[in-house]
Design an enzyme around this catalytic site. Structure first.
Site, PDB file in Angstrom:
ATOM      1  N   TRP A  83       0.865  -1.185   0.000  1.00 41.45           N
ATOM      2  CA  TRP A  83       0.000   0.000   0.000  1.00 41.45           C
ATOM      3  C   TRP A  83       0.901   1.234   0.000  1.00 41.45           C
ATOM      4  O   TRP A  83       1.810   1.347   0.839  1.00 41.45           O
ATOM      5  CB  TRP A  83      -0.882  -0.035   1.254  1.00 41.45           C
ATOM      6  CG  TRP A  83      -1.844   1.090   1.391  1.00 41.45           C
ATOM      7  CD1 TRP A  83      -2.689   1.574   0.440  1.00 41.45           C
ATOM      8  CD2 TRP A  83      -2.082   1.869   2.570  1.00 41.45           C
ATOM      9  NE1 TRP A  83      -3.439   2.606   0.950  1.00 41.45           N
ATOM     10  CE2 TRP A  83      -3.081   2.806   2.253  1.00 41.45           C
ATOM     11  CE3 TRP A  83      -1.543   1.854   3.851  1.00 41.45           C
ATOM     12  CZ2 TRP A  83      -3.554   3.729   3.178  1.00 41.45           C
ATOM     13  CZ3 TRP A  83      -2.012   2.765   4.773  1.00 41.45           C
ATOM     14  CH2 TRP A  83      -3.011   3.697   4.442  1.00 41.45           C
ATOM     15  N   ASP A 103       0.111  -4.753  10.080  1.00 37.08           N
ATOM     16  CA  ASP A 103      -0.950  -3.838   9.665  1.00 37.08           C
ATOM     17  C   ASP A 103      -2.210  -4.642   9.385  1.00 37.08           C
ATOM     18  O   ASP A 103      -2.294  -5.369   8.386  1.00 37.08           O
ATOM     19  CB  ASP A 103      -0.509  -3.065   8.413  1.00 37.08           C
ATOM     20  CG  ASP A 103      -1.545  -2.042   7.973  1.00 37.08           C
ATOM     21  OD1 ASP A 103      -2.526  -1.828   8.714  1.00 37.08           O
ATOM     22  OD2 ASP A 103      -1.369  -1.457   6.887  1.00 37.08           O
ATOM     23  N   LYS A 138     -12.816  -0.565   7.187  1.00 34.89           N
ATOM     24  CA  LYS A 138     -13.455  -1.475   6.248  1.00 34.89           C
ATOM     25  C   LYS A 138     -14.468  -2.397   6.932  1.00 34.89           C
ATOM     26  O   LYS A 138     -15.608  -2.505   6.493  1.00 34.89           O
ATOM     27  CB  LYS A 138     -12.385  -2.316   5.536  1.00 34.89           C
ATOM     28  CG  LYS A 138     -11.275  -1.511   4.868  1.00 34.89           C
ATOM     29  CD  LYS A 138     -11.788  -0.576   3.809  1.00 34.89           C
ATOM     30  CE  LYS A 138     -10.671   0.018   2.958  1.00 34.89           C
ATOM     31  NZ  LYS A 138      -9.704   0.834   3.696  1.00 34.89           N
TER      32      LYS A 138
END
Length: 395
Positions: A131, A210, A245
């Site tokens: 990312w 993460d 999310k």
């Protein structure tokens, strides 16, 4: 002469620019594969029913907007510790684990890299690909970025990752994504997680995990198997947890930063530095999103409702992934893209060049980043046949 005249203009964020270009495109037949949010069949990113109910309760009961303290909502932190460590992890009773509310997963990442820097870390390893904000956060804090191999031929590349990280030095930082790797959708197996944890222990590496898509791979419980296996081997780790999310709380910026340590004294000291980092940046963490999550996870009925909604989102993404994979295999005549089915979460990465992504956008209205990352969760099932025919010519 302005003080700001010496500054050079930075290029715009590529993904945000892609989003704006898609919105401005007047074509009726266009496909947004870039934006990293979950979408339903209507193309909307809905507010979850459990979130609406928890938010209504929260607002009705609220009597003040006063700060909650530097840790933020401690009930929220406790629930996220349950997710990450498990309810009975001995470190929680022994004072070897801490958690702080953070402004989103990015705020938690910032906390982790800041703590790395305070321990003397000079460089941080990230996966290739990863990312884009991972290297951004590292560079913004003045640390060097190194890359380790991650995927090959649509699968996790264990030998490459272990070989690259074997070149890391004691005290180096490493960011490893939890379930549903962004952008590949490719996750390590349990044995891989154990091997990575053992290597981190052996090399003296400071690792941050993460966790941004918990619940999007297999289930709430199984998605943490790898994270916990790593921590069991490594002994110490930091975790950046995002609720954007899985709770759909994107704009509420709801995250948690956690640390697992081997000694109570070390964690006690780390706590003061995490508090100091937060004080120097956002002063006090935001409360609203964390309050919503705490309300949901603290109420059996709301939690069941949320888990059912989460299960539905995961099932929808798996169905879209399977349909796209089958359609691409049919369109290309190659079984290579069958690997998409074994991947997890919102994203996968197609083997296209930067030039091809530009041509796909200009000629066919197919919008994706230059990396070839596509958002599975943004697909409309009705678009898959036509989209696969377009993409098939480039794969």
């Amino acid at each position: 002469m302005s003080h700001f005249s010496a500054l050079s203009t930075l290029p715009p964020d590529a993904l945000l620019g892609l989003m704006m270009a898609f919105r401005a495109d007047p074509r009726a037949d266009k496909y947004d594969l870039g934006v990293g949010v979950y979408k339903d069949l209507a193309g909307q990113t809905p507010i979850l029913s459990a979130v609406k109910k928890a938010e209504a309760r929260l607002l009705a009961a609220q009597t003040t907007k006063v700060y909650e303290g530097q840790r933020g909502n401690t009930d929220f932190c406790g629930h996220i510790e349950d997710f990450v460590f498990g309810k009975d992890h001995p470190a929680r009773k022994e004072g070897r684990a801490i958690s702080f509310t953070a402004p989103g997963g990015c705020g938690a990442l910032f906390q982790g890299v800041s703590l790395m820097r305070k321990t003397g870390t000079k460089r941080v390893w990230v996966s290739k690909p990863t990312w884009p904000n991972h290297p951004n956060v590292v560079k913004s804090l003045g640390l060097d970025v190194k890359e380790y191999a991650y995927a090959r031929d649509g699968e996790f590349y264990r030998l490459g990752m272990l070989a690259d990280l074997s070149a890391a030095e004691a005290g180096d930082g490493v960011i490893i994504q939890g379930p549903c790797h962004n952008p590949t959708g490719i996750d390590p197996h349990i044995d891989d997680w154990k091997a990575l944890g053992a290597l981190a222990k052996e090399k003296g590496l400071l690792v941050m995990l993460d966790v941004a898509y918990h619940g999007f791979a297999q289930s709430l419980d199984r998605d943490m198997d790898g994270v916990r296996a790593f921590m069991a081997e490594a002994g110490e780790a930091m975790v950046a947890y995002s609720c954007s999310k899985n709770f759909g709380l994107y704009r509420e910026r709801t995250g948690c930063f956690l640390v697992l340590g081997e000694t109570e004294a070390g964690i006690s000291a780390a706590t003061t530095h995490v508090a100091d980092n937060g004080r120097a940046t956002w002063s006090m963490p935001p409360a609203h999103g964390a309050g919503i999550v705490a309300a949901i996870l603290g109420d059996a009925q709301l939690r069941t409702e949320w888990e059912n909604e989460l299960n539905s989102m995961r099932a929808r993404m798996k169905g879209l992934r399977e349909s796209l994979s089958d359609a691409l295999v049919s369109a290309t005549g190659s079984k290579a893209l069958a690997a998409l089915k074994a991947q997890n979460g919102m994203f996968s990465q197609l083997p296209v060049t930067t030039a091809q992504t530009i041509e796909l956008r200009d000629r066919h209205g197919v919008y994706m980043p230059s990396s070839g990352r596509i958002n599975i969760a943004g697909l409309n099932p009705n678009d898959i046949p036509a989209l696969s025919e377009i993409l098939g010519a480039y794969l």
